[in-house]
Design an enzyme around this catalytic site. Structure first.
Site, short mmCIF file in Angstrom:
data_model
loop_
_atom_site.label_atom_id
_atom_site.label_comp_id
_atom_site.label_asym_id
_atom_site.label_seq_id
_atom_site.Cartn_x
_atom_site.Cartn_y
_atom_site.Cartn_z
N GLN A 58 0.48 -1.51 -0.42
CA GLN A 58 -0.19 0.31 0.11
C GLN A 58 0.99 1.03 -0.10
O GLN A 58 1.84 1.64 1.64
CB GLN A 58 -0.47 -0.16 1.33
CG GLN A 58 -1.78 0.92 1.32
CD GLN A 58 -2.37 1.42 2.46
OE1 GLN A 58 -2.33 0.28 3.64
NE2 GLN A 58 -2.07 2.28 3.53
N SER A 91 1.36 6.72 2.57
CA SER A 91 2.65 7.41 3.23
C SER A 91 3.49 8.30 2.94
O SER A 91 4.44 7.63 1.15
CB SER A 91 3.11 6.91 4.43
OG SER A 91 2.02 6.80 5.23
N SER A 104 5.09 -1.00 4.32
CA SER A 104 5.79 -2.23 4.21
C SER A 104 5.64 -3.38 2.97
O SER A 104 5.14 -3.64 2.54
CB SER A 104 5.23 -2.75 5.53
OG SER A 104 4.23 -1.64 5.83
N GLU A 125 -8.64 -0.95 7.62
CA GLU A 125 -7.50 -1.44 8.55
C GLU A 125 -8.10 -1.40 9.79
O GLU A 125 -7.86 -2.14 10.99
CB GLU A 125 -7.22 -0.01 8.41
CG GLU A 125 -5.26 -0.06 9.10
CD GLU A 125 -4.73 0.61 9.01
OE1 GLU A 125 -4.75 2.02 8.26
OE2 GLU A 125 -3.04 0.69 9.03
N SER A 183 -1.01 7.68 14.51
CA SER A 183 -0.53 7.70 15.56
C SER A 183 -1.41 7.83 16.60
O SER A 183 -2.61 7.92 16.65
CB SER A 183 0.52 9.43 15.24
OG SER A 183 -0.82 10.20 14.58
N GLU A 230 -2.26 10.46 18.76
CA GLU A 230 -2.84 11.61 18.10
C GLU A 230 -4.07 11.43 16.89
O GLU A 230 -5.10 11.46 17.43
CB GLU A 230 -1.91 12.11 18.01
CG GLU A 230 -0.63 13.38 19.23
CD GLU A 230 0.12 11.61 18.97
OE1 GLU A 230 -0.08 11.03 17.86
OE2 GLU A 230 0.54 11.89 20.33
#
Lengths: 377, 419
Positions: B135, B138, B173, B256, B381, B383
């Site tokens: 994927q 990012s 990954s 996810e 994250s 946050e």
């Protein structure tokens, strides 16, 4: 896999929630907090009538004959509204002592009265500051007469009947402790109502001098029986704490949605949003741990001691966390007497000390995991 | 309340258990038990080949991608049956690692957005483990703020309708072993950021794709950087309309977050065992009241996650969708792992500084200390997860945004840039 309550149980819970929404308003709680009244008698009578008090007491003893699972859900509702009534002392403790260890005559005499709310029961263990260990129990019974002092007895102001832990004669250690039923309206009992953190439930100190005492269960098994009853009561108290956590979180959320600062609702600031998210996490962990404990309680599982300590530690942490950050979210308004935040803060901290403090339960949990009656993972 | 299977679930479990007993690669069991972070523990054979062998075996028996429709290589089972299979698969489930992102995220996105012929072509080999997907989301300058991505897709000058890709992805990954990738790009920088994105899938062996492993802070390499230099993608490999990429990416991210694990491990059993062995002033550490307090706090977090997972499984078992309580898992686990590792090292004293395998539990706590910062960042994250709980669960308003209505190219790119 079914780690949830049934639809019927949830319907009963909803009925109790609606009853309490009407009868246990903030004004009703404040009436007890701001007066010398020992508890909300009308509310207590209403709970008896609704079957909340007698829920888990068999019909043969004047109860409704439901299971402990229903009582868990009712406890959650009482915790949500920080009800100013002695249900935990009278039902989770006194009635449970009778059910677990009482003679047929004792059960027949007292359980119907407790279920009907005609009398209030409690449990008197503590004699001074610090963690209660067997050697700290000094009160003693000779020839059926109790002498000694018990401090910070929960709902002591309202109580008519106490289960008292005391030494039989000159017995020593844990094996020297027995349990006695004592009529608190009888002779040889002096009661001093205390000023406490949480005036919605009024504790008292008792001085006994040759008060008539009726042995409950066998001589010498008092410490053991008290441990069993306190585990069961801890699960129900944990449900009260989960209810209180949820309500404190809701109060904070509602305020964060309404209150404007710097031109925007304060709930849009991450400092507030993340604090509330963490409260949600605590409350969710506590709820899941409580469901596990409810299963253990209702099935009398071998894991009950671990499950009880787990639920108690988790729910104590959660309610304290949610109640203190509810004040923080409200800012200065949260520190006024007029807002209800302090009532939840009071209750959260009083419940944290009731039945053994957090550090006591943390220690118990680790001892029990070590003892191996439940998987560590 | 009970922890029992329904009769149908019990029958299914028995069927699964028998098949696993007869088919699992039991000769690898001992090695799998030595697994660490980014390492499935296999030494006696090629680790990826071992994963592919087990995946193909499952696929041929109808046990791959249990919840996918059969026509795309799945098993056509209910979500609760997928959970039961995972429980019974046990330690062998770790052999599914290389296929997790492809099957968990890329596959469902293809199912929702790809043309029928592409679903027929790509989903079965994805299910069987024959083709691995990654994927490509990012970027160095857009992590949590994914919609700030800068990899460009422009129409080819030759009028073929193909797209030409230039830019860089990061934290991918498995890119080095992937046959295909799901790629989100910017096709229009003149409109607000969320509106100028477009999703594609591509062959990772296309000319101009370069995969470079990242050396991580803990010294390992689980992730890659992927560079794109004039990479050509046919328009037929576009998923969704031009400019619809954000909406397509949400399908991927929702999958996810919907995935239900059996609860992440915090390392609590290992810490507990260690505290029984370690000594403080000549007594077992577990006798110390400060140690007990910390242990109890981790114990109730671990147990809370476990039973939160069971509440979700309960919902699945009743045919319901699990509630939002599932969103707390990684947030609790990541922070707890890090705290727990620091605490274990504290009990080891000065010797705790040593990373070696002769440390307690083969240096597990040292490795955990060094890996846990990533757990708190990857896949959302701490946050971002708190924002999700705050906004989607508690209903709090979103933050004030300065980048939602301006053209992407006008958004400042440096905090020190003068407005």
């Amino acid at each position: 896999m079914n780690l949830d309550f049934s639809d019927d149980q949830k319907a009963l819970q909803d009925q109790v929630r609606r009853f309490l929404a009407e009868r246990c308003t903030s004004a009703a709680v404040r009436r007890i907090v701001e007066s010398d009244e020992t508890h909300d008698r009308d509310l207590y009578a209403g709970l008896a009538e609704l079957g909340v008090l007698g829920a888990a007491i068999p019909e043969a003893y004047g109860g409704v004959g439901l299971s402990k699972l229903e009582l868990c859900l009712f406890a959650e509702e009482l915790g949500r509204v920080i009800a100013p009534v002695p249900v935990s002392s009278s039902i989770y403790l006194a009635a449970e002592f009778l059910l677990l260890a009482g003679s047929e005559a004792q059960k027949t005499t007292w359980l119907p009265k407790l279920a009907a709310g005609e009398i209030v029961g409690t449990f008197a263990l503590t004699e001074g500051s610090g963690r209660t260990t067997p050697d700290k129990v000094k009160a003693s019974v000779r020839n059926g007469r109790l002498t000694g002092t018990k401090v910070a007895v929960p709902d002591g102001a309202a109580a008519d009947l106490a289960v008292v832990a005391a030494r039989h004669g000159t017995g020593e250690g844990a094996d020297g402790i027995s349990l006695y039923l004592v009529d608190l309206r009888g002779p040889g009992v002096e009661r001093t109502v205390l000023t406490t953190l949480d005036p919605s439930r009024k504790a008292a100190t008792f001085t006994f001098k040759d008060a008539p005492a009726d042995l409950l269960s066998g001589e010498g098994d008092g410490w053991h029986v008290a441990g069993q009853v306190m585990d069961r009561a801890a699960i129900l108290l944990a449900f009260e704490q989960v209810g209180g956590s949820d309500r404190a979180l809701e109060m904070a959320r509602d305020y964060a949605l309404d209150r404007m600062a710097f031109g925007r609702p304060i709930g849009s600031f991450q400092a507030i949003k993340h604090m509330l998210a963490d409260m949600y996490v605590s409350a969710t962990l506590a709820r899941s741990n409580c469901y596990y404990a409810a299963w253990a309680l209702s099935t009398d599982a071998a894991e009950l001691p671990v499950a009880a300590a787990t639920a108690r530690v988790s729910a104590t942490q959660s309610f304290q966390h949610c109640a203190k950050n509810n004040i923080q979210t409200h800012g200065g308004m949260g520190f006024t007497w007029a807002f209800d935040c302090h009532l939840y803060y009071r209750r959260s901290n009083a419940l944290a000390l009731s039945l053994g403090s957090l550090s006591t339960w943390e220690s118990l949990l680790i001892e029990r995991l070590r003892g191996g009656n439940a998987a560590v993972a | 309340m009970d922890f029992e299977d329904s009769p149908e679930e019990a029958a299914f479990r028995a069927q699964v258990r028998a098949w696993i007993r007869d088919n699992a690669p039991r000769h690898l069991e001992a090695e799998l038990k030595t697994a660490g972070f980014a390492d499935n523990g296999i030494r006696s054979t090629d680790p990826l080949a071992a994963c592919r062998d087990w995946q193909r075996k499952k696929y041929e028996a109808g046990w791959a991608c249990l919840h996918w429709p059969k026509e795309y290589g799945g098993g056509g089972y209910q979500p609760i049956q997928r959970v039961i299979f995972g429980q019974e698969e046990g330690i062998y489930a770790s052999l599914s690692g290389p296929f997790g992102i492809g099957q968990g995220m890329c596959g469902p996105t293809l199912m929702a957005w790809a043309a029928e012929e592409h679903k027929q072509r790509y989903l079965p080999p994805l299910a069987s483990g024959e083709e691995i997907w990654c994927q490509l989301f990012s970027e160095p300058a857009s992590g949590s703020d994914l919609a700030g991505l800068r990899t460009r897709a422009e129409p080819a000058a030759d009028g073929s309708g193909d797209w030409i890709i230039n830019g860089q992805k990061i934290w991918t990954s498995g890119a080095h072993r992937s046959e295909f990738g799901l790629l989100i790009t910017r096709t229009d920088p003149s409109v607000p950021k969320h509106k100028g994105l477009t999703m594609f899938f591509l062959d990772m062996r296309s000319p101009g794709v370069e995969v470079r492993p990242i050396k991580q802070a803990n010294g390992q390499s689980e992730f890659n950087e992927v560079y794109f230099t004039d990479v050509r993608i046919p328009d037929s490999q576009r998923l969704g309309a031009v400019g619809q990429g954000w909406e397509v990416s949400l399908t991927t991210l929702m999958n996810e977050r919907l995935s239900i694990g059996s609860g992440m491990s915090l390392g609590f059993p290992e810490l507990f065992a260690f505290c029984m062995e370690a000594e403080i002033d000549g007594r077992p550490a577990v006798d110390d009241s400060a140690v007990r307090s910390r242990l109890a706090t981790y114990a109730v977090r671990q147990s809370g996650l476990k039973y939160t997972g069971m509440r979700a499984i309960t919902a699945l078992s009743k045919g319901q969708t699990p509630g939002p309580e599932n969103s707390i898992g990684k947030l609790v686990a990541g922070a707890a792992m890090q705290e727990l590792a620091m605490f274990a090292l504290d009990l080891q004293g000065a010797a705790g500084v040593e990373m070696g395998d002769d440390q307690p539990l083969q240096g597990r706590f040292q490795k955990m200390l060094m890996r846990s910062p990533a757990t708190r960042i990857e896949g959302g994250s701490d946050e971002i997860l708190r924002n999700i709980i705050g906004e989607r669960v508690l209903g709090l308003p979103g933050d004030v945004r300065v980048d939602k209505t301006v053209a992407f190219r006008d958004i400042p790119t440096s905090g020190r840039q003068k407005a």
